[in-house]
Design an enzyme around this catalytic site. Structure first.
Site, short mmCIF file in Angstrom:
data_model
loop_
_atom_site.label_atom_id
_atom_site.label_comp_id
_atom_site.label_asym_id
_atom_site.label_seq_id
_atom_site.Cartn_x
_atom_site.Cartn_y
_atom_site.Cartn_z
N SER A 101 -0.01 -1.72 8.25
CA SER A 101 1.15 -2.15 9.05
C SER A 101 0.67 -2.94 10.25
O SER A 101 1.38 -3.83 10.75
CB SER A 101 1.94 -0.94 9.51
OG SER A 101 2.28 -0.15 8.40
N GLY A 124 0.84 -1.21 0.00
CA GLY A 124 0.00 0.00 0.00
C GLY A 124 0.88 1.26 0.00
O GLY A 124 0.70 2.17 -0.82
N HIS A 125 1.85 1.29 0.90
CA HIS A 125 2.77 2.43 0.93
C HIS A 125 3.53 2.54 -0.40
O HIS A 125 3.73 3.64 -0.93
CB HIS A 125 3.84 2.24 2.02
CG HIS A 125 3.31 2.25 3.42
ND1 HIS A 125 3.36 1.15 4.24
CD2 HIS A 125 2.74 3.24 4.16
CE1 HIS A 125 2.85 1.45 5.43
NE2 HIS A 125 2.45 2.72 5.41
#
Ligand code: PAF
Length: 282
Positions: free
Chosen positions: A188, A38-39
């Site tokens: 996370s 995602g990051h």
């Protein structure tokens, strides 16, 4: 090639000054580390849009509600730097607490309205912490563009409002949520799930999809919400903080998708708080 790791504001300013003088576009991707795909999708979006890209990693103590939650947040700087190597990021800014909040630090950024619902209720002080640190990261990096995931949609809207209200000259881009193959939104915090809890976690987006479907077809959203809560609790979720449909722009509670809307969910599973949101078709 690995990006230089800058730990002080002086180093960061020395790096960005020539870029600013040359009129380059500077993209910032603010993170708390423990980077996942995602990051990395935000980094890719920043690389596509800007001539320079800075990724920040700072586990911001001011946005955690409890010391235990802060202490258990995953910290994986070496692995994070390795994941970024292939993107050709220009700088990795990794300040410490003293750099961000030096002795005597006394300013808090509060965004009213948008922070008085959803996580603003369930995580008191969270958005003050987010708005304060993001305002600092925006001004420290002098970024022209910032990239945030829609996974934290309320955060995205709070950051947009804050930048607009404080006249910070930056364009805030919202990027689509990236999901695991089973539908769980990447986060996370997923690293904190036990194997068993991880297999149950996709039930949250499944139940949200079911509710969104009811809303999109003119059904009874309250009944759908009650069904979804029962199913989640029966499956082993310990509690559901919220499952609500709200307007995209100002997060007003809706019982029908009369304007662009999303279904927002937050629930606890084996000591881990999962959040998600999905668009509701009108
Ligand atoms: O979304 C996050 O990781 C954090 O809330 C952010 C935006 C980096 C601020 O600490």
């Amino acid at each position: 090639m690995s990006a230089p790791i800058l730990r002080s504001l002086a180093q960061l300013r020395a790096a960005t000054r020539p870029w600013q003088l040359a009129g380059e576009t500077i993209g910032v991707v603010p993170t708390m580390g423990a980077l996942h795909d995602g990051h990395l999708s935000l980094v890719a979006a920043a690389k596509a849009a800007c001539s320079r890209v800075i990724v920040t990693i700072f586990v911001n103590p001011r946005q955690f509600s409890s010391p235990e939650d802060l202490a258990s947040y995953p910290r994986t700087e070496t692995a994070d730097a390795a994941k970024l190597a292939r993107f050709g990021v220009d700088a990795l800014y990794v300040p410490d607490g003293a750099q961000m909040y030096p002795e005597g630090f006394a300013t808090t950024v509060t965004v009213s309205g948008l922070t008085e619902v959803l996580d603003g209720i369930h995580r008191p002080g969270h958005f003050e912490g987010v708005a304060t640190v993001v305002a600092k990261l925006f001004t420290q990096t002098s970024a022209t563009d910032a990239f945030f995931g829609e996974k934290d949609f309320q955060q995205l809207q709070v950051v947009r409002r804050m930048a607009r209200d404080l006249d910070i000259p930056i364009t805030v881009h919202g990027c689509p949520t990236i999901r695991e193959i089973d539908g769980l939104a990447m986060s996370s915090r997923n690293l904190l799930l036990s194997d068993r809890a991880r297999t149950m976690a996709p039930m949250l987006p499944e139940q949200m999809q079911a509710m969104a479907q009811v809303a999109a077809t003119g059904g009874d959203i309250k009944a759908a919400q009650a069904r979804a809560i029962t199913r989640l609790e029966q499956a082993g979720f310990t509690s559901v903080d919220y499952l609500e449909m709200r307007a995209n722009d100002d997060l007003t509670l809706l019982d029908a998708p009369t304007r662009p809307a999303r279904l927002f969910g937050a629930a606890w599973l084996a000591g881990v708080r999962l959040i998600d949101n999905i668009a509701v078709e009108a």
